[in-house]
Motif scaffolding. Structure first.
Motif, PDB file in Angstrom:
ATOM      1  N   UNK A  37      10.790  -5.890  -3.398  1.00  0.00           N
ATOM      2  CA  UNK A  37      11.491  -5.115  -2.375  1.00  0.00           C
ATOM      3  C   UNK A  37      11.029  -3.647  -2.384  1.00  0.00           C
ATOM      4  N   UNK A  38      10.513  -3.161  -1.255  1.00  0.00           N
ATOM      5  CA  UNK A  38      10.005  -1.793  -1.139  1.00  0.00           C
ATOM      6  C   UNK A  38      10.765  -1.059  -0.035  1.00  0.00           C
ATOM      7  N   UNK A  39      11.247   0.142  -0.367  1.00  0.00           N
ATOM      8  CA  UNK A  39      11.890   1.012   0.613  1.00  0.00           C
ATOM      9  C   UNK A  39      10.995   2.244   0.781  1.00  0.00           C
ATOM     10  N   UNK A  40      10.523   2.467   2.003  1.00  0.00           N
ATOM     11  CA  UNK A  40       9.761   3.667   2.307  1.00  0.00           C
ATOM     12  C   UNK A  40      10.726   4.724   2.848  1.00  0.00           C
ATOM     13  N   UNK A  41      10.828   5.848   2.139  1.00  0.00           N
ATOM     14  CA  UNK A  41      11.761   6.909   2.525  1.00  0.00           C
ATOM     15  C   UNK A  41      10.989   7.996   3.266  1.00  0.00           C
ATOM     16  N   UNK A  42      11.286   8.150   4.558  1.00  0.00           N
ATOM     17  CA  UNK A  42      10.714   9.219   5.375  1.00  0.00           C
ATOM     18  C   UNK A  42      11.726  10.356   5.481  1.00  0.00           C
ATOM     19  N   UNK A  90       4.775  12.524   8.399  1.00  0.00           N
ATOM     20  CA  UNK A  90       3.707  11.531   8.314  1.00  0.00           C
ATOM     21  C   UNK A  90       3.524  10.930   6.938  1.00  0.00           C
ATOM     22  N   UNK A  91       4.298  11.342   5.959  1.00  0.00           N
ATOM     23  CA  UNK A  91       4.213  10.804   4.589  1.00  0.00           C
ATOM     24  C   UNK A  91       5.569  10.220   4.220  1.00  0.00           C
ATOM     25  N   UNK A  92       5.605   9.518   3.119  1.00  0.00           N
ATOM     26  CA  UNK A  92       6.860   8.905   2.680  1.00  0.00           C
ATOM     27  C   UNK A  92       6.863   8.758   1.174  1.00  0.00           C
ATOM     28  N   UNK A  93       8.026   8.440   0.631  1.00  0.00           N
ATOM     29  CA  UNK A  93       8.198   8.148  -0.793  1.00  0.00           C
ATOM     30  C   UNK A  93       8.513   6.666  -0.921  1.00  0.00           C
ATOM     31  N   UNK A  94       7.770   5.969  -1.792  1.00  0.00           N
ATOM     32  CA  UNK A  94       8.013   4.549  -2.025  1.00  0.00           C
ATOM     33  C   UNK A  94       9.019   4.365  -3.152  1.00  0.00           C
ATOM     34  N   UNK A  95      10.051   3.587  -2.899  1.00  0.00           N
ATOM     35  CA  UNK A  95      10.998   3.169  -3.926  1.00  0.00           C
ATOM     36  C   UNK A  95      10.913   1.651  -4.058  1.00  0.00           C
ATOM     37  N   UNK A  96      10.726   1.194  -5.270  1.00  0.00           N
ATOM     38  CA  UNK A  96      10.633  -0.251  -5.535  1.00  0.00           C
ATOM     39  C   UNK A  96      11.920  -0.707  -6.186  1.00  0.00           C
ATOM     40  N   UNK A  97      12.519  -1.768  -5.634  1.00  0.00           N
ATOM     41  CA  UNK A  97      13.800  -2.266  -6.114  1.00  0.00           C
ATOM     42  C   UNK A  97      13.608  -3.509  -6.977  1.00  0.00           C
ATOM     43  N   UNK A  98      14.648  -3.844  -7.725  1.00  0.00           N
ATOM     44  CA  UNK A  98      14.656  -5.125  -8.426  1.00  0.00           C
ATOM     45  C   UNK A  98      14.757  -6.249  -7.407  1.00  0.00           C
ATOM     46  N   UNK A  99      14.154  -7.384  -7.744  1.00  0.00           N
ATOM     47  CA  UNK A  99      14.279  -8.555  -6.878  1.00  0.00           C
ATOM     48  C   UNK A  99      15.629  -9.211  -7.111  1.00  0.00           C
ATOM     49  N   UNK A 100      16.166  -9.827  -6.061  1.00  0.00           N
ATOM     50  CA  UNK A 100      17.379 -10.607  -6.203  1.00  0.00           C
ATOM     51  C   UNK A 100      16.993 -12.068  -6.262  1.00  0.00           C
ATOM     52  N   UNK A 122       4.094  11.048  -2.375  1.00  0.00           N
ATOM     53  CA  UNK A 122       2.880  11.418  -1.631  1.00  0.00           C
ATOM     54  C   UNK A 122       2.149  12.551  -2.349  1.00  0.00           C
ATOM     55  N   UNK A 123       0.819  12.487  -2.349  1.00  0.00           N
ATOM     56  CA  UNK A 123       0.016  13.469  -3.085  1.00  0.00           C
ATOM     57  C   UNK A 123      -0.946  14.186  -2.137  1.00  0.00           C
ATOM     58  N   UNK A 124      -1.416  15.367  -2.599  1.00  0.00           N
ATOM     59  CA  UNK A 124      -2.403  16.105  -1.822  1.00  0.00           C
ATOM     60  C   UNK A 124      -3.806  15.634  -2.190  1.00  0.00           C
ATOM     61  N   UNK A 125      -4.819  16.304  -1.659  1.00  0.00           N
ATOM     62  CA  UNK A 125      -6.190  15.882  -1.862  1.00  0.00           C
ATOM     63  C   UNK A 125      -6.626  15.952  -3.328  1.00  0.00           C
ATOM     64  N   UNK A 126      -5.942  16.763  -4.121  1.00  0.00           N
ATOM     65  CA  UNK A 126      -6.264  16.896  -5.548  1.00  0.00           C
ATOM     66  C   UNK A 126      -5.441  15.969  -6.432  1.00  0.00           C
ATOM     67  N   UNK A 168       0.857  -1.174   0.000  1.00  0.00           N
ATOM     68  CA  UNK A 168       0.000   0.000   0.000  1.00  0.00           C
ATOM     69  C   UNK A 168       0.894   1.226   0.000  1.00  0.00           C
ATOM     70  N   UNK A 169       0.790   2.060  -1.043  1.00  0.00           N
ATOM     71  CA  UNK A 169       1.708   3.188  -1.189  1.00  0.00           C
ATOM     72  C   UNK A 169       1.333   4.341  -0.263  1.00  0.00           C
ATOM     73  N   UNK A 170       2.064   5.439  -0.382  1.00  0.00           N
ATOM     74  CA  UNK A 170       1.892   6.586   0.505  1.00  0.00           C
ATOM     75  C   UNK A 170       0.520   7.234   0.366  1.00  0.00           C
ATOM     76  N   UNK A 171      -0.195   6.909  -0.710  1.00  0.00           N
ATOM     77  CA  UNK A 171      -1.513   7.500  -0.941  1.00  0.00           C
ATOM     78  C   UNK A 171      -2.649   6.509  -0.730  1.00  0.00           C
TER      79      UNK A 171
END
Length: 275
Positions: free
Chosen positions: A158-163, A255-265, A206-210, A147-150
């Motif tokens: 592999x998912x890295x959540x960057x705060x 309270x928000x983050x950026x999702x980075x998706x990595x290649x699988x090993x 992360x996005x705003x209400x619009x 589930x992403x930041x929105x």
């Protein structure tokens, strides 16, 4: 009715405290005729029986091979790891198969649940005489989606959540020796094993209400080292798009983050299970 226990008394002929012979036999008769008691029922595979081991697939030992589900009763089975009947994505593992009866054409449906080595879980429908599935679908669950930041569900791996001051990793990302460094306001370095995903999405902001991104980013990656810089967004009259304001770096919003998706090993090949 509860099971009735005959009382033989103390065995002395003069003792009259126990059950007489007639009462004792009535209790025995009732115990074996009361169908509300498991003790009164036969063990077997017929309606009303207490199920025995392997009845309807329950408790079955060892794997079953190709073609064996046709004609088998509904239930839970262990399955041969390389059977040609398996969905291709789970071959090489030893999944559990829950078989559910089908329609008048004797089609039947199965739920395939592999070992933890694989994230693949499938529902399929088969028909007698067919080796391939009539249809098959992979189920979404927390091992293959995120589930992403929105709040939207996306394909995982592999998912890295960057705060603003840290990263959080899912289970797949922990295997990549990810390190995180904050070099300054809105300036982050993430070191990984495999780098950003080349299959599908690789970043979610992360996005705003619009639905507008709350930050602008400059993202680069070389040999698994990811540079992520975040800025305020400004509108460019030259390109008629929003661009990073390089004079106004900013951290990821609280309270928000950026999702980075990595290649699988590559995972280790599964070993052949013991029957």
């Amino acid at each position: 009715m509860a099971i009735q226990i005959p009382d033989p008394g103390n065995g002395v002929p003069e003792d009259k405290t126990g059950d007489n012979e007639h009462v004792m036999w009535l209790k025995v008769k009732d115990n074996f005729s009361d169908q509300n008691n498991a003790a009164s029922r036969l063990v077997g595979v017929s309606t009303g029986n207490v199920m025995q081991v392997e009845a309807f697939g329950l408790g079955r030992r060892g794997g079953i091979t190709s073609g064996a589900l046709i004609g088998k009763g509904d239930g839970i089975y262990s399955y041969s790891s390389n059977s040609v009947e398996l969905p291709e994505a789970v071959r090489g593992y030893q999944p559990t198969c829950i078989k559910v009866s089908g329609n008048s054409s004797n089609r039947f449906s199965c739920l395939w649940m592999p070992l933890a080595d694989s994230t693949k879980v499938f529902i399929s429908q088969h028909a007698p005489g067919y080796r391939d599935e009539l249809w098959i679908t992979e189920l979404c669950h927390n091992r293959n989606t995120t589930t992403d930041a929105n709040g939207f569900i996306k394909a995982a791996s592999p998912i890295v959540k960057v705060f603003a001051n840290k990263v959080e990793l899912n289970d797949d990302a922990t295997a990549q020796d990810v390190t995180f460094a904050k070099n300054g306001v809105g300036d982050y370095t993430i070191t990984t094993v495999s780098g950003l995903s080349t299959d599908g999405w690789y970043i979610e902001l992360p996005k705003d209400i619009n639905g507008n991104p709350k930050v602008a980013v400059i993202l680069t990656e070389t040999d698994g080292v990811i540079s992520l810089k975040t800025y305020k967004r400004v509108f460019s009259m030259e390109t008629f798009t929003f661009v990073p304001d390089l004079d106004e770096p900013m951290d990821v919003p609280d309270g928000r983050w950026i999702d980075l998706r990595l290649n699988e090993i590559a995972a280790d090949e599964p070993t052949e299970p013991l029957e």
